[in-house]
Design an enzyme around this catalytic site. Structure first.
Site, short mmCIF file in Angstrom:
data_model
loop_
_atom_site.label_atom_id
_atom_site.label_comp_id
_atom_site.label_asym_id
_atom_site.label_seq_id
_atom_site.Cartn_x
_atom_site.Cartn_y
_atom_site.Cartn_z
N VAL A 125 16.26 -18.63 -26.00
CA VAL A 125 16.02 -17.47 -25.14
C VAL A 125 16.51 -16.23 -25.88
O VAL A 125 17.64 -16.19 -26.37
CB VAL A 125 16.77 -17.62 -23.80
CG1 VAL A 125 16.57 -16.38 -22.93
CG2 VAL A 125 16.31 -18.87 -23.06
N GLN B 293 30.97 -32.90 -26.30
CA GLN B 293 32.09 -32.13 -26.87
C GLN B 293 33.48 -32.67 -26.47
O GLN B 293 34.42 -32.56 -27.27
CB GLN B 293 31.97 -30.65 -26.48
CG GLN B 293 30.68 -30.01 -27.02
CD GLN B 293 30.41 -28.64 -26.42
OE1 GLN B 293 31.28 -27.79 -26.34
NE2 GLN B 293 29.18 -28.42 -25.97
N CYS C 104 40.95 -32.12 -16.56
CA CYS C 104 41.30 -32.01 -17.97
C CYS C 104 42.14 -33.24 -18.34
O CYS C 104 43.32 -33.32 -17.98
CB CYS C 104 42.11 -30.72 -18.20
SG CYS C 104 42.37 -30.38 -19.93
N ALA D 204 33.67 -31.86 -16.57
CA ALA D 204 34.01 -32.40 -15.25
C ALA D 204 33.50 -31.47 -14.14
O ALA D 204 33.03 -31.94 -13.09
CB ALA D 204 35.52 -32.59 -15.14
N ASP E 232 29.38 -23.54 -18.43
CA ASP E 232 30.31 -22.57 -19.02
C ASP E 232 29.83 -21.12 -18.94
O ASP E 232 30.63 -20.21 -19.14
CB ASP E 232 30.55 -22.92 -20.49
CG ASP E 232 31.26 -24.25 -20.69
OD1 ASP E 232 31.79 -24.79 -19.71
OD2 ASP E 232 31.29 -24.73 -21.84
N CYS F 187 37.40 -26.04 -21.77
CA CYS F 187 38.50 -27.01 -21.83
C CYS F 187 39.81 -26.34 -22.23
O CYS F 187 40.26 -26.44 -23.38
CB CYS F 187 38.22 -28.18 -22.74
SG CYS F 187 39.40 -29.51 -22.40
N LYS G 154 36.32 -24.27 -17.16
CA LYS G 154 35.03 -24.53 -17.81
C LYS G 154 35.09 -25.90 -18.48
O LYS G 154 35.61 -26.03 -19.59
CB LYS G 154 34.72 -23.42 -18.82
CG LYS G 154 34.48 -22.05 -18.14
CD LYS G 154 34.02 -21.02 -19.13
CE LYS G 154 33.91 -19.64 -18.49
NZ LYS G 154 32.93 -19.56 -17.38
N THR G 155 34.60 -26.90 -17.77
CA THR G 155 34.69 -28.28 -18.25
C THR G 155 33.42 -29.06 -17.90
O THR G 155 32.67 -28.69 -17.00
CB THR G 155 35.87 -29.02 -17.57
OG1 THR G 155 35.70 -28.93 -16.14
CG2 THR G 155 37.21 -28.47 -17.95
N GLU H 236 15.59 -25.22 -25.32
CA GLU H 236 16.79 -25.68 -26.05
C GLU H 236 16.47 -25.66 -27.54
O GLU H 236 15.60 -26.40 -28.00
CB GLU H 236 17.18 -27.09 -25.58
CG GLU H 236 18.24 -27.78 -26.42
CD GLU H 236 19.54 -26.99 -26.58
OE1 GLU H 236 20.16 -26.63 -25.57
OE2 GLU H 236 19.92 -26.71 -27.74
P1 FAD Z 1 26.95 -26.72 -23.56
O1 FAD Z 1 27.13 -28.18 -23.34
O2 FAD Z 1 27.67 -26.09 -24.68
O3 FAD Z 1 25.39 -26.46 -23.66
C1 FAD Z 1 24.83 -25.18 -23.83
C2 FAD Z 1 23.44 -25.38 -24.41
O4 FAD Z 1 22.76 -24.11 -24.44
C3 FAD Z 1 23.49 -25.88 -25.86
O5 FAD Z 1 22.69 -27.04 -25.98
C4 FAD Z 1 22.94 -24.71 -26.68
O6 FAD Z 1 22.21 -25.13 -27.82
C5 FAD Z 1 22.04 -24.02 -25.65
N1 FAD Z 1 21.80 -22.61 -25.97
C6 FAD Z 1 22.66 -21.71 -26.51
N2 FAD Z 1 22.05 -20.53 -26.68
C7 FAD Z 1 20.78 -20.68 -26.24
C8 FAD Z 1 19.67 -19.81 -26.14
N3 FAD Z 1 19.71 -18.54 -26.58
N4 FAD Z 1 18.53 -20.29 -25.61
C9 FAD Z 1 18.43 -21.57 -25.17
N5 FAD Z 1 19.47 -22.44 -25.24
C10 FAD Z 1 20.62 -21.99 -25.77
N6 FAD Z 1 35.26 -30.91 -20.72
C11 FAD Z 1 35.80 -31.88 -19.93
O7 FAD Z 1 35.42 -32.03 -18.77
N7 FAD Z 1 36.78 -32.71 -20.40
C12 FAD Z 1 37.25 -32.61 -21.66
O8 FAD Z 1 38.12 -33.39 -22.06
C13 FAD Z 1 36.70 -31.60 -22.51
N8 FAD Z 1 37.16 -31.47 -23.78
C14 FAD Z 1 36.57 -30.55 -24.60
C15 FAD Z 1 37.04 -30.46 -25.91
C16 FAD Z 1 36.47 -29.58 -26.79
C17 FAD Z 1 36.99 -29.48 -28.20
C18 FAD Z 1 35.37 -28.77 -26.37
C19 FAD Z 1 34.70 -27.82 -27.35
C20 FAD Z 1 34.92 -28.83 -25.06
C21 FAD Z 1 35.51 -29.72 -24.17
N9 FAD Z 1 35.11 -29.82 -22.83
C22 FAD Z 1 35.67 -30.76 -22.00
C23 FAD Z 1 34.21 -28.80 -22.25
C24 FAD Z 1 32.77 -29.24 -22.10
O9 FAD Z 1 32.26 -29.77 -23.30
C25 FAD Z 1 31.92 -28.03 -21.66
O10 FAD Z 1 32.52 -27.45 -20.50
C26 FAD Z 1 30.49 -28.42 -21.34
O11 FAD Z 1 29.85 -28.86 -22.52
C27 FAD Z 1 29.72 -27.24 -20.72
O12 FAD Z 1 28.37 -27.54 -20.58
P2 FAD Z 1 27.26 -26.38 -20.74
O13 FAD Z 1 25.94 -27.04 -20.58
O14 FAD Z 1 27.62 -25.23 -19.90
O15 FAD Z 1 27.40 -25.90 -22.26
#
Ligand code: FAD
Length: 412
Positions: free
Chosen positions: A85, A50, A342, A310, A299, A169, A307-308, A42
């Site tokens: 990565v 978010q 959502c 949740a 995501d 989201c 993509k949430t 990370e």
């Molecule tokens: P992320 O939480 O984005 O984490 C990805 C991680 O990978 C990050 O820490 C990043 O630094 C790391 N990364 C990136 N590239 C690399 C690399 N090359 N090597 C190593 N690490 C890397 N969801 C809900 O359920 N309800 C809501 O109300 C909601 N509202 C939202 C509102 C907004 C404005 C936004 C932006 C999002 C919202 N979401 C909501 C969506 C939710 O935040 C995401 O679906 C969730 O964060 C996905 O988790 P993730 O771990 O897949 O991605």
């Protein structure tokens, strides 16, 4: 433990990405067996909640309450590799890092989220954060959304955009509109509010879309479908959209932009990706379709759910059970049913809590009509979900809310 000074190392489990999905997988795995050698790659010093950014944009939460130091959310017995990565080599069970180091693994979990393609909209990056151009999709910009809502005057044009799906989201673009429109209403300001949506409906699940049609109309805001934002001229305060019939330009005083989103380039350019660039996994088991020792969640995968966070909440125990089974620690693995949710903040103090599973099937965690906006869901969104995130989900603890029940009457 922070370990960013290595050349070639090997870990039993490597998790690529320590965001909303990566941290709970590591924490839950280590809760099940603290002896497992887990490393998380990370790059970021900061971890974000978010879903809070919608509330920050509405003036209902402080930005600083949506972030923590990565070091403080990292499970203490995981190895944190503070690097990015740079390439996947799944045929050799290894990945390369931006520092040039090579990391080998027995099992890989890909949890790298998605990338927001800010540059794909002409002129956007030159003007973000100025000239009335904002986005709740960035931590530093969300407060500007509320500043604009507090400063617009009568007759101002406030535009909100939504790109092609998938995005994280899917409801967040219109949540920004509702909270801004409600702030304007509370201030007694009559503005011209419009929602420019690349898609053809307010929401992907018809039962919720029907209610949202009424809610946006209640604000006097105009939805334009089939309109895709392609250019922003900050100095002239003009936004240009592509439509089936050519381009359309609109003047704005406030422009809330949600750009197109895609898989991170490093995934797109790897053998883990399918045609659309996302990590291809079995939609129920979350195991890679070609590499048995690779798992994906959050995501970055091609599962057809919303993509949430949740969704991640339901996915991380599935990945942990699959990993445990693969490592011989258990005989069964759970399955993911496509759950996503959502909480649509349709006004300050009111939420429509949209819940669904694969194929747009409506489900509900509460014995109430889920298509109705309710004040009782606001404290869930504002207080309970963030608390649960920081203190339960990121600790890898099981989620003990009631299992959502199907609502066949609303799923047609
Ligand atoms: P992320 O939480 O984005 O984490 C990805 C991680 O990978 C990050 O820490 C990043 O630094 C790391 N990364 C990136 N590239 C690399 C690399 N090359 N090597 C190593 N690490 C890397 N969801 C809900 O359920 N309800 C809501 O109300 C909601 N509202 C939202 C509102 C907004 C404005 C936004 C932006 C999002 C919202 N979401 C909501 C969506 C939710 O935040 C995401 O679906 C969730 O964060 C996905 O988790 P993730 O771990 O897949 O991605």
């Amino acid at each position: 433990m922070n370990d960013n000074n290595q050349q070639t190392k090997r870990h039993r489990v490597v998790i690529a990405g320590g965001g909303t999905a990566g941290i709970p997988v590591a924490a839950a795995l280590l809760r099940a067996d603290s002896g497992i050698d887990v490393a998380i790659v990370e790059p970021s010093e900061t971890h974000y909640y978010q879903p809070g950014w919608t509330l920050v944009g509405g003036g209902d939460m402080r930005a600083e309450d949506t972030r923590a130091r990565t070091a403080d959310v990292m499970p203490s017995s995981a190895t944190w590799i503070q690097d990015a990565v740079a390439g996947f080599e799944p045929d050799h069970n290894r990945l390369t890092l931006a520092s040039g180091a090579v990391l080998e693994y027995d099992y890989l979990v890909v949890a790298m989220g998605l990338q927001i393609d800010w540059e794909s909209i002409d002129g956007l990056t030159d003007t973000l954060g100025a000239n009335g151009v904002t986005s709740n999709y960035r931590y530093d910009l969300a407060p500007y959304t509320h500043e604009l809502a507090k400063s617009l005057g009568n007759g101002a044009n406030a535009l909100f955009t939504q790109p092609a799906m998938p995005i994280k989201c899917a409801g967040a673009p219109q949540k920004a509109l509702y909270l801004t429109a409600d702030t304007l209403r509370q201030r007694g300001v009559k503005a011209n509010i419009a929602f420019y949506n690349q898609g053809g409906a307010m929401f992907g699940v018809p039962a919720y879309a029907r209610e949202l049609d009424k809610i946006i109309a209640g604000y006097g805001a105009i939805p334009y479908f089939g309109h895709n934002l392609v250019a922003v001229d900050g100095a002239k305060q003009q936004a240009t959209f592509e439509t089936q019939d050519g381009t359309v330009t609109a003047d704005f005083d406030m422009l809330h932009v949600v750009p197109p989103q895609s898989a991170p380039d490093v995934i797109k350019n790897s053998p883990l990706a399918g045609d659309a660039g996302w990590v291809t996994v079995d939609k129920n088991r979350l195991t890679h379709t070609r590499y048995d020792n690779v798992f994906g969640l959050g995501d970055c995968t091609d599962t057809p759910n919303a993509k949430t966070m949740a969704a991640v909440r339901r996915q991380f125990p599935v990945v942990v059970s699959a990993l445990r089974k693969a490592m011989g620690g258990s005989t069964t693995a759970d399955e993911y049913d496509g759950y996503g949710a959502c909480p649509l903040t349709v006004a300050h103090g009111t939420v429509l809590l949209a819940e669904f599973r694969y194929n747009g099937e409506v489900v509900s965690s509460f014995p109430l009509d889920p298509t109705r906006p309710r004040r009782i869901y606001w404290p869930l969104k504002k207080h309970f979900f963030p608390w649960l995130y920081w203190h339960v989900m990121l600790k890898g603890k099981p989620w003990s809310l009631p299992k959502p029940k199907p609502r066949a009457d609303l799923s047609a």
